[in-house]
Design an enzyme around this catalytic site. Structure first.
Site, short mmCIF file in Angstrom:
data_model
loop_
_atom_site.label_atom_id
_atom_site.label_comp_id
_atom_site.label_asym_id
_atom_site.label_seq_id
_atom_site.Cartn_x
_atom_site.Cartn_y
_atom_site.Cartn_z
N HIS A 62 0.84 -1.20 0.00
CA HIS A 62 0.00 0.00 0.00
C HIS A 62 0.88 1.24 0.00
CE1 HIS A 62 0.90 -0.50 4.26
NE2 HIS A 62 0.31 0.64 4.58
N HIS A 64 1.27 3.87 2.01
CA HIS A 64 1.80 4.63 3.14
C HIS A 64 3.32 4.62 3.01
CE1 HIS A 64 -2.07 4.25 5.75
NE2 HIS A 64 -2.03 5.38 5.06
N ASP A 66 5.93 4.42 4.76
CA ASP A 66 6.85 3.45 5.38
C ASP A 66 6.85 2.10 4.66
OD1 ASP A 66 4.18 3.34 6.41
OD2 ASP A 66 4.84 2.08 8.06
N HIS A 67 6.02 1.97 3.63
CA HIS A 67 6.00 0.71 2.88
C HIS A 67 6.51 0.86 1.45
CE1 HIS A 67 3.81 -1.90 5.81
NE2 HIS A 67 3.64 -0.70 6.34
N HIS A 142 -7.22 -1.90 5.70
CA HIS A 142 -6.42 -0.81 6.25
C HIS A 142 -7.10 0.51 5.89
CE1 HIS A 142 -2.92 0.69 8.18
NE2 HIS A 142 -2.34 1.19 7.12
N ASP A 212 -0.42 -3.73 6.09
CA ASP A 212 -1.00 -3.44 7.38
C ASP A 212 -2.48 -3.78 7.35
OD1 ASP A 212 1.51 -2.27 7.72
OD2 ASP A 212 0.80 -0.24 7.83
N HIS A 270 6.44 -4.96 12.28
CA HIS A 270 5.79 -3.66 12.14
C HIS A 270 5.54 -3.04 13.51
CE1 HIS A 270 2.83 -0.63 10.63
NE2 HIS A 270 3.60 -0.69 9.57
#
Lengths: 303, 303
Positions: A62, A64, A66-67, A142, A212, A270
């Protein structure tokens, strides 16, 4: 056949305590697959001795940061070190637009072919297949469009029971047919069932990546009977309200999911920045599901 | 007044040998300014003990990934750790569009005000000013729109020569006027020139950042008489053809620029991945301009 996963990043949102945002490398028979690509992933690959140009497929769960914020840098560095092999990136709608906009403004024309495939976050979908492996994406729940990924080793052929085939005198030219399920008819008319001439192969192994997501039953059908389940465990269960608010999961919930789907082993990761010490997360999960391990950066986990 | 620069990243294009893509932190009187923000800058800030929320202004030279791919992650982390102060980012056309697209897809609504200011790459331009400092951007000559940045300390007021003013009996209420250039007329009508009642202030200091650029005369007018010149030196001069092709500079050329503009000191950086050992770059520059230093990560350089 090798089937294992290297943790490159285990942190949630922000890098802290030497932990990095999410990224994992899956090695299936010496083919390398990257799952998620947080900022700094290319440096983590260098640190753990992985040549990035061995990676042919990258799966992004996805959008976000941090991914996936390490993706553009990794793609660029592959270009700069002379990559020629094509690269396939799989991710949600918007990913291609983001990559294109970066390269428009940097005026970069990659020396290799980059194919960006858009994943679907409402159905399970086989997104990659080769002779050993099948990768599918499936919906997670998510705050924004997000998928998990499931890696299924393909069913192996049985191995020939040499002792039997030699005793019967099966010509070697027939052996590959026998392996593929054809019975053997001897010159005297006797029919030997292929099952009796072979040894059953080991069961195909499977790995699922769930990050997530909030804890819901919706994605459980897609990770049934998994050998190794990676599941996010951002919080301890005392923070379950916060987990729900932010569409994340607790260590206890990850353990419950592992039990419900019949997972053999569980890997949690995570981690929220509030946990410098990860032992309480491990302990909480193990109290419900003993076969839990912490996802620790630099560690390979066999599937 | 403190005026110094911390090197956070010294590598060109790819991170290698523990070196990171470009980023620098300038401390002017305990106000922190970030110049460029390559991937991993937020981790470098943590490593060197800098709280990112102390940074109020970020200056991006151009949109090659090694100069800005850490920006979205840094902006996001500032949000996640509860920043409330507004943040100003200055960069070329396209930067705002890239930031907006990231946050559109991640559905992020920042808790603080982010102001993105577009720089011009064809004229010199004052882009920031406060009571101590003036920051201007100026055109460099790179493959894509690219600016350097010049930090000029504002002229200090002179200090009062207490011995003289007390001997003359200048009332303390007049002293701040004297500092500001007003002569003092005593009760007997004698006029004392402000210059005679004060001690000249130290000359205002200046720092210029030139990366990335090919060696041309076009930007030299903007960095005249600079105290500390940071200039990229991607290659040794034996690679000058490659430097020209890629719109970069050699260590020798950086030294020549320092001499031509009358710089007091030179800091070279943005090292190509081909140089594990940086001593040859330093040596080449010092043969022409002795006051050269290597930009080394974690080092503070006083201006």
């Amino acid at each position: 056949m090798k089937f294992e996963v290297l943790i490159l990043g285990s942190s949630s949102a922000t890098p802290i305590y030497g932990r990095h945002p999410t990224a994992q490398l899956v090695n299936v028979n010496e083919q390398l697959y990257l799952i998620d690509c947080g900022e700094g992933t290319q440096v983590q690959l260098i640190k753990y001795g992985v040549r990035s140009n061995r990676i042919k497929h990258i799966f992004i769960s996805h959008l976000h940061g941090d991914h996936y914020l390490g993706l553009i840098g990794l793609i660029s560095s592959m270009h700069l070190v002379g990559r020629k092999d094509e690269l396939h990136v799989y991710g949600p709608p918007g990913l291609k637009e983001i990559i294109d906009l970066h390269f428009l403004h940097s005026q970069t024309v990659l020396r290799y072919a980059l194919h960006v495939h858009t994943t679907q976050d409402d159905v399970q979908d086989v997104i990659f297949e080769n002779e050993n492996l099948l990768v599918s994406s499936f919906p997670l729940d998510h705050r924004i469009a997000c998928t998990g990924f499931r890696f299924d080793e393909k069913k192996h052929l049985p191995t020939i029971d040499r002792e039997k085939t030699e005793a019967i005198g099966v010509p070697s030219a027939y052996l590959s047919l026998v392996k593929r399920g054809y019975d053997y008819t001897a010159s005297d008319g006797t029919i030997y069932r292929w099952q009796d001439l072979t040894v059953a192969p080991p069961a195909p192994r499977s790995y699922a990546y769930c990050s997530d997501t909030v804890r819901t039953p919706s994605y459980l059908p897609f990770i049934q009977q998994i050998d190794l389940l990676y599941h996010e465990a951002t919080f301890l269960h005392e923070m379950v309200d916060r987990a729900v608010d932010t569409y994340h999961t607790t260590a206890l919930q990850a353990a419950e999911v592992a039990i419900e789907v019949g997972a053999k082993k569980l890997l949690i990761g995570h981690y929220s920045a509030r946990y410098k010490d990860l032992k309480p997360l491990l302990q909480e999960s193990r109290e419900t599901f003993a076969e839990t391990q912490l996802a620790l950066e630099g560690n390979w986990y066999r599937i």
